[in-house]
Scaffold this active site. Structure first.
Site, PDB file in Angstrom:
ATOM      1  N   PRO A  87       0.865  -1.205  -0.049  1.00  0.00           N
ATOM      2  CG  PRO A  87      -0.731  -1.727   1.780  1.00  0.00           C
ATOM      3  CD  PRO A  87       0.652  -2.187   1.135  1.00  0.00           C
ATOM      4  NE  ARG A 152      -5.247  -6.378 -21.480  1.00  0.00           N
ATOM      5  CZ  ARG A 152      -5.645  -5.333 -22.336  1.00  0.00           C
ATOM      6  NH1 ARG A 152      -4.646  -4.387 -22.483  1.00  0.00           N
ATOM      7  NH2 ARG A 152      -6.567  -5.368 -23.256  1.00  0.00           N
ATOM      8  CG  ASP A 168      -6.922   0.775 -22.568  1.00  0.00           C
ATOM      9  OD1 ASP A 168      -6.359   1.585 -22.590  1.00  0.00           O
ATOM     10  OD2 ASP A 168      -6.901  -0.440 -22.013  1.00  0.00           O
TER      11      ASP A 168
HETATM   12  C1  9D3 Z   1      -2.454  -0.351   9.869  1.00  0.00           C
HETATM   13  C2  9D3 Z   1      -3.448  -0.702   8.454  1.00  0.00           C
HETATM   14  N1  9D3 Z   1      -2.905  -1.812   7.736  1.00  0.00           N
HETATM   15  C3  9D3 Z   1      -4.144  -2.779   7.582  1.00  0.00           C
HETATM   16  C4  9D3 Z   1      -5.391  -2.049   7.588  1.00  0.00           C
HETATM   17  C5  9D3 Z   1      -2.125  -1.827   6.591  1.00  0.00           C
HETATM   18  C6  9D3 Z   1      -2.061  -2.645   5.658  1.00  0.00           C
HETATM   19  C7  9D3 Z   1      -1.085  -3.650   5.540  1.00  0.00           C
HETATM   20  C8  9D3 Z   1      -1.106  -4.556   4.500  1.00  0.00           C
HETATM   21  C9  9D3 Z   1      -2.859  -2.568   4.566  1.00  0.00           C
HETATM   22  C10 9D3 Z   1      -3.146  -3.566   3.417  1.00  0.00           C
HETATM   23  C11 9D3 Z   1      -1.963  -4.519   3.642  1.00  0.00           C
HETATM   24  C12 9D3 Z   1      -2.223  -5.607   2.567  1.00  0.00           C
HETATM   25  N2  9D3 Z   1      -2.049  -5.018   1.300  1.00  0.00           N
HETATM   26  C13 9D3 Z   1      -1.301  -5.059   0.264  1.00  0.00           C
HETATM   27  O1  9D3 Z   1      -0.166  -6.005   0.498  1.00  0.00           O
HETATM   28  C14 9D3 Z   1      -1.174  -4.416  -1.103  1.00  0.00           C
HETATM   29  C15 9D3 Z   1      -2.181  -3.323  -1.542  1.00  0.00           C
HETATM   30  C16 9D3 Z   1      -3.336  -2.759  -0.996  1.00  0.00           C
HETATM   31  O2  9D3 Z   1      -3.827  -3.155   0.036  1.00  0.00           O
HETATM   32  N3  9D3 Z   1      -3.738  -2.107  -1.745  1.00  0.00           N
HETATM   33  C17 9D3 Z   1      -3.702  -1.502  -2.932  1.00  0.00           C
HETATM   34  N4  9D3 Z   1      -2.567  -1.904  -3.452  1.00  0.00           N
HETATM   35  C18 9D3 Z   1      -1.821  -2.842  -2.747  1.00  0.00           C
HETATM   36  S1  9D3 Z   1      -0.381  -3.924  -3.272  1.00  0.00           S
HETATM   37  C19 9D3 Z   1      -0.160  -4.537  -1.937  1.00  0.00           C
END
Ligand code: 9D3
Length: 252
Positions: A87, A152, A168
């Site tokens: 994230p 793709r 697109d």
């Molecule tokens: C403290 C807040 N956390 C949980 C609510 C942080 C958190 C840790 C791990 C939030 C999501 C995740 C898991 N997500 C991913 O590994 C992830 C992700 C995403 O959640 N949204 C958009 N792209 C990606 S790429 C990897």
């Protein structure tokens, strides 16, 4: 292109890689996608891939050791992308997909739990990518998005009927116009007359107008970057749009 994926949920990937355009590209040998179970690189009795965070706090953090061993075992070339999906990453968009599609090798690291030990980002990753501003449970679904968007784009991945899909909205800069197929009347909902008229100029004009209308309505941010003709700008102004005032120093 070879794509290696590191994950604690390898079973999630099978059907996604087998279906549709991606499946066809994989079967044709355009993409060699290999899914690796991170637990195979753990050495303790429980095959651990995570541990509690230093400094305290909720949740678990992915251990560096299985990830370092796994990536080293793959012997990525110097020009390979080693991508951590998280994230905290930069946005994965069509431009990023086009850039990754130029490479011979990509390694995708899927995070789980509360996150990944920062030394993995510093010591292994060439970049950190997020697929968007929402919370999912781990990097696996984002990694599937990356695989799909990149594969793709590989030369030969789209059949001739699908080639239009390469052109697109995210390359043309506008959302697509509405589409209709048979029947011309479905339960009292009719297809716009112009599409049945056979008047190709009128159809093209209607489609452009609808593409502009829904882009203004749903994605006004995209209009700032779209290539707009004088006629496009006139249509948009009639719909209440204000042309953006150019900021000095903004590229194109
Ligand atoms: C403290 C807040 N956390 C949980 C609510 C942080 C958190 C840790 C791990 C939030 C999501 C995740 C898991 N997500 C991913 O590994 C992830 C992700 C995403 O959640 N949204 C958009 N792209 C990606 S790429 C990897």
């Amino acid at each position: 292109m070879r794509i290696d994926v590191l994950t604690v949920f390898p079973e999630m990937f099978g059907p996604v890689l087998a279906a549709g355009i991606v499946g066809k590209a994989v079967r044709a040998g355009l993409a060699d996608v290999r899914i690796h179970d991170l637990r195979d690189f753990a050495h303790d009795r429980h095959r651990s891939t995570d541990d509690a965070p230093f400094g305290g706090g909720p949740g678990m953090v992915m251990l560096p050791q299985p990830l370092f061993e796994a990536v080293r075992s793959l012997e990525p070339s110097l020009d390979a992308a080693v991508v951590v999906l998280s994230p905290q990453g930069k946005p994965f968009d069509q431009r990023a997909a086009e850039r990754l599609a130029q490479l011979e090798r990509i390694v995708l690291i899927c995070g789980r739990y509360e996150g990944i030990d920062e030394r993995v980002i510093e010591g292994l990753a060439t970049e950190e990518l997020s697929t968007g501003d929402y919370v999912v449970s781990g990097g696996e679904v984002p990694a599937m998005l990356v695989v799909d968007a990149v594969v793709r784009l590989l030369p030969g991945a789209l059949g001739h009927g699908e080639e239009a899909l390469a052109d697109d909205s995210h390359t043309s800069g506008l959302l697509q116009h509405p589409q209709y197929t048979r029947p011309a009347d479905f339960e009292g909902r009719s297809v716009p007359d112009v599409l049945l008229s056979g008047n190709h100029a009128a159809i093209a004009q209607w489609r452009r107008r609808e593409a502009l209308r829904r882009t203004l309505e749903r994605r006004p941010d995209m209009l700032a970057r779209a290539e707009l003709s004088a006629e496009d700008a006139q249509i948009l102004r009639a719909l209440g749009w204000q042309p953006p005032t150019p900021v000095p120093g903004t590229p194109e």
